[in-house]
Write a protein that holds these residues in place. Structure first.
Motif, PDB file in Angstrom:
ATOM      1  N   THR A   1       1.074  -1.277  -0.023  1.00 44.71           N
ATOM      2  CA  THR A   1       0.062  -0.517   0.027  1.00 44.71           C
ATOM      3  C   THR A   1       0.584   1.491  -0.280  1.00 44.71           C
ATOM      4  OG1 THR A   1      -1.342  -0.983   1.424  1.00 44.71           O
ATOM      5  CG2 THR A   1      -1.864   0.880   1.360  1.00 44.71           C
ATOM      6  N   THR A   2       2.471   1.543   0.508  1.00 41.14           N
ATOM      7  CA  THR A   2       2.505   2.796   0.849  1.00 41.14           C
ATOM      8  C   THR A   2       3.552   2.713  -0.927  1.00 41.14           C
ATOM      9  OG1 THR A   2       3.686   1.988   2.988  1.00 41.14           O
ATOM     10  CG2 THR A   2       4.823   3.767   1.848  1.00 41.14           C
ATOM     11  N   PHE A   3       3.856   1.409  -1.785  1.00 40.69           N
ATOM     12  CA  PHE A   3       4.680   1.333  -2.953  1.00 40.69           C
ATOM     13  C   PHE A   3       3.451   2.446  -3.271  1.00 40.69           C
ATOM     14  CE2 PHE A   3       7.704  -1.397  -1.265  1.00 40.69           C
ATOM     15  CZ  PHE A   3       8.539  -0.450  -1.188  1.00 40.69           C
ATOM     16  N   ILE A   4       1.992   2.198  -3.643  1.00 41.21           N
ATOM     17  CA  ILE A   4       1.424   2.664  -3.928  1.00 41.21           C
ATOM     18  C   ILE A   4       0.662   3.795  -4.013  1.00 41.21           C
ATOM     19  CG2 ILE A   4      -0.902   2.248  -4.911  1.00 41.21           C
ATOM     20  CD1 ILE A   4      -0.582  -1.278  -4.744  1.00 41.21           C
ATOM     21  N   ILE A   5       1.167   3.782  -2.623  1.00 43.69           N
ATOM     22  CA  ILE A   5       0.470   5.218  -2.013  1.00 43.69           C
ATOM     23  C   ILE A   5       1.428   6.380  -3.610  1.00 43.69           C
ATOM     24  CG2 ILE A   5       0.709   7.261  -0.790  1.00 43.69           C
ATOM     25  CD1 ILE A   5      -1.158   5.163   1.545  1.00 43.69           C
ATOM     26  N   VAL A   6       2.983   6.263  -3.279  1.00 40.78           N
ATOM     27  CA  VAL A   6       3.987   7.049  -3.357  1.00 40.78           C
ATOM     28  C   VAL A   6       4.362   6.563  -4.781  1.00 40.78           C
ATOM     29  CG1 VAL A   6       5.647   7.171  -1.684  1.00 40.78           C
ATOM     30  CG2 VAL A   6       5.947   5.580  -2.933  1.00 40.78           C
ATOM     31  N   LEU A   7       4.149   5.558  -5.963  1.00 40.14           N
ATOM     32  CA  LEU A   7       3.127   5.982  -7.335  1.00 40.14           C
ATOM     33  C   LEU A   7       3.623   7.119  -7.839  1.00 40.14           C
ATOM     34  CD1 LEU A   7       4.178   3.775  -9.198  1.00 40.14           C
ATOM     35  CD2 LEU A   7       1.601   3.275  -9.344  1.00 40.14           C
ATOM     36  N   PRO A   8       2.593   8.065  -7.861  1.00 39.96           N
ATOM     37  CA  PRO A   8       1.828   8.777  -8.461  1.00 39.96           C
ATOM     38  C   PRO A   8       3.176  10.007  -9.250  1.00 39.96           C
ATOM     39  CG  PRO A   8       0.342   8.396  -7.330  1.00 39.96           C
ATOM     40  CD  PRO A   8       1.116   8.048  -6.568  1.00 39.96           C
ATOM     41  N   GLY A   9       4.078   9.587  -8.023  1.00 38.15           N
ATOM     42  CA  GLY A   9       5.419  10.646  -7.178  1.00 38.15           C
ATOM     43  C   GLY A   9       6.149  10.488  -8.351  1.00 38.15           C
ATOM     44  N   ILE A  10       6.732   9.163  -9.593  1.00 36.36           N
ATOM     45  CA  ILE A  10       6.994   8.966 -10.158  1.00 36.36           C
ATOM     46  C   ILE A  10       7.251   9.354 -11.788  1.00 36.36           C
ATOM     47  CG2 ILE A  10       8.143   6.643 -11.304  1.00 36.36           C
ATOM     48  CD1 ILE A  10       8.463   5.535  -8.446  1.00 36.36           C
ATOM     49  N   ARG A  11       7.697   9.830 -12.281  1.00 29.78           N
ATOM     50  CA  ARG A  11       6.764  10.141 -13.659  1.00 29.78           C
ATOM     51  C   ARG A  11       8.310  10.244 -14.739  1.00 29.78           C
ATOM     52  NH1 ARG A  11       9.248  16.261 -12.660  1.00 29.78           N
ATOM     53  NH2 ARG A  11      10.868  14.796 -11.388  1.00 29.78           N
TER      54      ARG A  11
ATOM     55  N   ALA B   1       9.091   5.092 -16.266  1.00 28.37           N
ATOM     56  CA  ALA B   1       9.404   4.821 -15.230  1.00 28.37           C
ATOM     57  C   ALA B   1       8.616   4.069 -14.123  1.00 28.37           C
ATOM     58  CB  ALA B   1      10.679   4.760 -14.497  1.00 28.37           C
ATOM     59  N   ARG B   2       7.404   4.958 -14.199  1.00 25.73           N
ATOM     60  CA  ARG B   2       5.795   4.730 -12.853  1.00 25.73           C
ATOM     61  C   ARG B   2       6.249   2.387 -13.217  1.00 25.73           C
ATOM     62  NH1 ARG B   2       1.500   8.651 -14.094  1.00 25.73           N
ATOM     63  NH2 ARG B   2       2.694   9.779 -12.857  1.00 25.73           N
ATOM     64  N   LEU B   3       5.460   2.761 -14.551  1.00 24.85           N
ATOM     65  CA  LEU B   3       4.827   1.379 -14.784  1.00 24.85           C
ATOM     66  C   LEU B   3       6.027  -0.017 -14.752  1.00 24.85           C
ATOM     67  CD1 LEU B   3       2.135   2.112 -17.738  1.00 24.85           C
ATOM     68  CD2 LEU B   3       1.719   1.978 -15.628  1.00 24.85           C
ATOM     69  N   PHE B   4       6.799   0.637 -15.095  1.00 17.37           N
ATOM     70  CA  PHE B   4       7.968  -0.807 -14.634  1.00 17.37           C
ATOM     71  C   PHE B   4       8.462  -0.610 -13.242  1.00 17.37           C
ATOM     72  CE2 PHE B   4      12.513  -1.707 -14.505  1.00 17.37           C
ATOM     73  CZ  PHE B   4      12.952  -3.144 -14.962  1.00 17.37           C
ATOM     74  N   TRP B   5       8.666   0.921 -12.224  1.00 18.17           N
ATOM     75  CA  TRP B   5       8.326   0.334 -11.055  1.00 18.17           C
ATOM     76  C   TRP B   5       7.620   0.257 -10.115  1.00 18.17           C
ATOM     77  CZ3 TRP B   5       6.518   2.199  -6.852  1.00 18.17           C
ATOM     78  CH2 TRP B   5       7.493   2.431  -5.210  1.00 18.17           C
ATOM     79  N   MET B   6       6.426   0.092 -10.709  1.00 12.96           N
ATOM     80  CA  MET B   6       5.332  -1.008  -9.573  1.00 12.96           C
ATOM     81  C   MET B   6       5.308  -2.232  -9.858  1.00 12.96           C
ATOM     82  SD  MET B   6       1.124   0.112 -10.440  1.00 12.96           S
ATOM     83  CE  MET B   6       0.997  -0.630 -12.457  1.00 12.96           C
ATOM     84  N   PHE B   7       5.604  -2.539 -11.488  1.00  9.64           N
ATOM     85  CA  PHE B   7       5.206  -4.274 -11.602  1.00  9.64           C
ATOM     86  C   PHE B   7       6.837  -4.345 -10.959  1.00  9.64           C
ATOM     87  CE2 PHE B   7       7.715  -7.372 -14.159  1.00  9.64           C
ATOM     88  CZ  PHE B   7       6.560  -8.809 -14.201  1.00  9.64           C
ATOM     89  N   ARG B   8       7.641  -4.203 -10.963  1.00 12.04           N
ATOM     90  CA  ARG B   8       8.979  -4.880 -10.325  1.00 12.04           C
ATOM     91  C   ARG B   8       9.093  -4.550  -8.911  1.00 12.04           C
ATOM     92  NH1 ARG B   8      13.990  -2.708  -8.686  1.00 12.04           N
ATOM     93  NH2 ARG B   8      13.498  -0.349  -9.404  1.00 12.04           N
ATOM     94  N   MET B   9       8.230  -3.977  -7.916  1.00 11.96           N
ATOM     95  CA  MET B   9       7.859  -4.167  -6.372  1.00 11.96           C
ATOM     96  C   MET B   9       6.840  -4.500  -6.702  1.00 11.96           C
ATOM     97  SD  MET B   9       9.548  -1.567  -5.377  1.00 11.96           S
ATOM     98  CE  MET B   9      11.009  -2.059  -6.518  1.00 11.96           C
ATOM     99  N   ILE B  10       5.793  -5.158  -7.474  1.00 12.72           N
ATOM    100  CA  ILE B  10       5.439  -5.697  -6.675  1.00 12.72           C
ATOM    101  C   ILE B  10       5.243  -7.757  -6.840  1.00 12.72           C
ATOM    102  CG2 ILE B  10       2.581  -6.536  -7.964  1.00 12.72           C
ATOM    103  CD1 ILE B  10       2.057  -4.345  -6.301  1.00 12.72           C
ATOM    104  N   LEU B  11       6.227  -7.333  -8.066  1.00 11.59           N
ATOM    105  CA  LEU B  11       6.185  -9.062  -8.028  1.00 11.59           C
ATOM    106  C   LEU B  11       7.898  -9.631  -6.857  1.00 11.59           C
ATOM    107  CD1 LEU B  11       6.617 -11.295 -10.221  1.00 11.59           C
ATOM    108  CD2 LEU B  11       8.920 -10.201 -11.393  1.00 11.59           C
ATOM    109  N   SER B  12       8.211  -8.184  -7.038  1.00  9.68           N
ATOM    110  CA  SER B  12       9.433  -8.186  -5.176  1.00  9.68           C
ATOM    111  C   SER B  12       8.440  -8.619  -4.299  1.00  9.68           C
ATOM    112  CB  SER B  12      10.187  -7.182  -6.027  1.00  9.68           C
ATOM    113  OG  SER B  12      11.349  -7.747  -4.681  1.00  9.68           O
ATOM    114  N   LEU B  13       7.330  -7.936  -4.050  1.00  7.41           N
ATOM    115  CA  LEU B  13       6.709  -7.674  -3.059  1.00  7.41           C
ATOM    116  C   LEU B  13       6.673  -9.416  -2.724  1.00  7.41           C
ATOM    117  CD1 LEU B  13       5.804  -4.627  -2.273  1.00  7.41           C
ATOM    118  CD2 LEU B  13       6.910  -6.054  -0.604  1.00  7.41           C
ATOM    119  N   PHE B  14       5.633  -9.737  -3.729  1.00  5.49           N
ATOM    120  CA  PHE B  14       4.992 -11.528  -3.740  1.00  5.49           C
ATOM    121  C   PHE B  14       5.818 -12.104  -3.227  1.00  5.49           C
ATOM    122  CE2 PHE B  14       4.161 -14.835  -5.942  1.00  5.49           C
ATOM    123  CZ  PHE B  14       3.066 -15.400  -6.009  1.00  5.49           C
TER     124      PHE B  14
END
Length: 324
Positions: A36-46, A49-62
């Motif tokens: 949830t924390t990573f999703i909240i800070v997601l709009p701050g990434i321009r 890289a935003r989509l790639f960063w989200m995919f990488r974080m979700i996969l790593s957390l899984f």
């Protein structure tokens, strides 16, 4: 209502533990908070890289939550059956019930559910946990004192220290080594995530391969119990067959995923290192899309003086000591 000294005139209803332990729920909650924390800070990434960063974080957390959670689950191996069996000691009455045995790295979980649920003027719905500790026999003794149904006591007795089946030593020590190597895989996962944020992508790939390797070691440690002749026991007329269950196959899939991710990162970093650094850099897309360095202006006289220094005259050279 009590007679005296807290003694009840009726036996209180036994509260059985839920299939998910408190440790497992805590682990899942922690990783959900991180996600949830990573999703909240997601709009701050321009940029892209935003989509790639989200995919990488979700996969790593899984991957991380699977590695930690399987240490607390009770379904690495399981056996489920339906049987007509005796219900209480010193009674010849039979009940029709579903009996479940769930083996984890830290203990076993035995369930008994009536089919139908109401039989013999009772609600038959039990879920009892026996831990892999040196006092497992004490837990079994406590279960005898509580007067648990015969199927639960019968299965629990097979996992005691003095049981001729030897299931206690097989599953306890294989689970102990499996848990140790799984925690080692978790440490490798942490190091890999740190290295992915540094310009050493190649070593991060190596650590992901190490993570998958230690998960495979954990699975191999737990699977060694099937190389030993199985102790066969029956409930009613149905034999209990213990097979690998959800946590084992989920760990196997996670290990394969870690190994593939690590191998792909190592291969791509060897073939195209610049592209890999650009893909894992948070500033690459920002510099490309969000920033533009326009034309600059500089004093032409200053540029000429820097590029072409003024010539030295002969008069100036006569006053100096010139050595060739």
């Amino acid at each position: 209502m009590t007679f005296y000294d807290g003694i009840y005139p009726f036996y209180p209803k036994q509260i059985t533990p839920f299939i998910f332990s408190l440790d497992l729920l805590t682990c899942i909650l922690v990783f959900l908070v991180l996600a949830t924390t990573f999703i909240i800070v997601l709009p701050g990434i321009r940029g892209r890289a935003r989509l790639f960063w989200m995919f990488r974080m979700i996969l790593s957390l899984f991957i991380g939550v699977v590695i930690v959670a399987v240490n607390f689950t009770s379904d690495w191996a399981a056996a489920n059956l339906k049987a007509n069996t005796t219900y209480k000691s010193f009674s010849s009455e039979f009940v029709s019930a579903e009996v479940g045995l769930h083996v984890g790295l830290s203990g076993i979980n035995v369930t008994l559910k009536g089919d139908p649920l109401e039989q013999l003027n009772e609600t038959i719905d039990y879920n009892e946990v026996f831990r892999w500790t040196d006092v497992l026999d004490s837990d079994y003794t406590e279960a005898l004192e509580r007067g648990l149904p015969n199927p639960i006591l019968y299965i629990a007795e097979k996992f005691t220290v003095n049981s001729p089946c030897g299931l206690y030593f097989q599953y306890r020590y294989s689970g102990l080594y499996a848990s140790a190597t799984m925690w080692t895989a978790f440490c490798c996962w942490l190091v890999a995530n740190i290295l992915f944020s540094l310009p050493v992508i190649l070593y991060a790939g190596y650590m992901m391969v190490a993570t998958g390797t230690f998960i495979f070691f954990s699975l191999a440690s737990f699977a060694t119990i099937h190389n030993i002749p199985a102790c066969t026991f029956t409930i009613g007329t149905v034999s209990v067959q213990i097979q690998f269950s959800t946590s084992f196959w989920l760990s196997l899939a996670t290990g394969v995923l870690c190994f593939l991710i690590g191998a792909v990162v190592v291969i791509l970093d060897s073939l195209m290192p610049e592209k890999m650094r650009e893909a894992f850099s948070m500033d690459a897309d920002d510099l490309e899309e969000d920033f533009y360095l326009g034309e600059g202006y500089m004093n032409a006289t200053f540029v000429d003086e820097v590029i072409t220094p003024p010539p030295v005259t002969i008069v100036e050279m006569q006053g100096k000591d010139v050595r060739l």
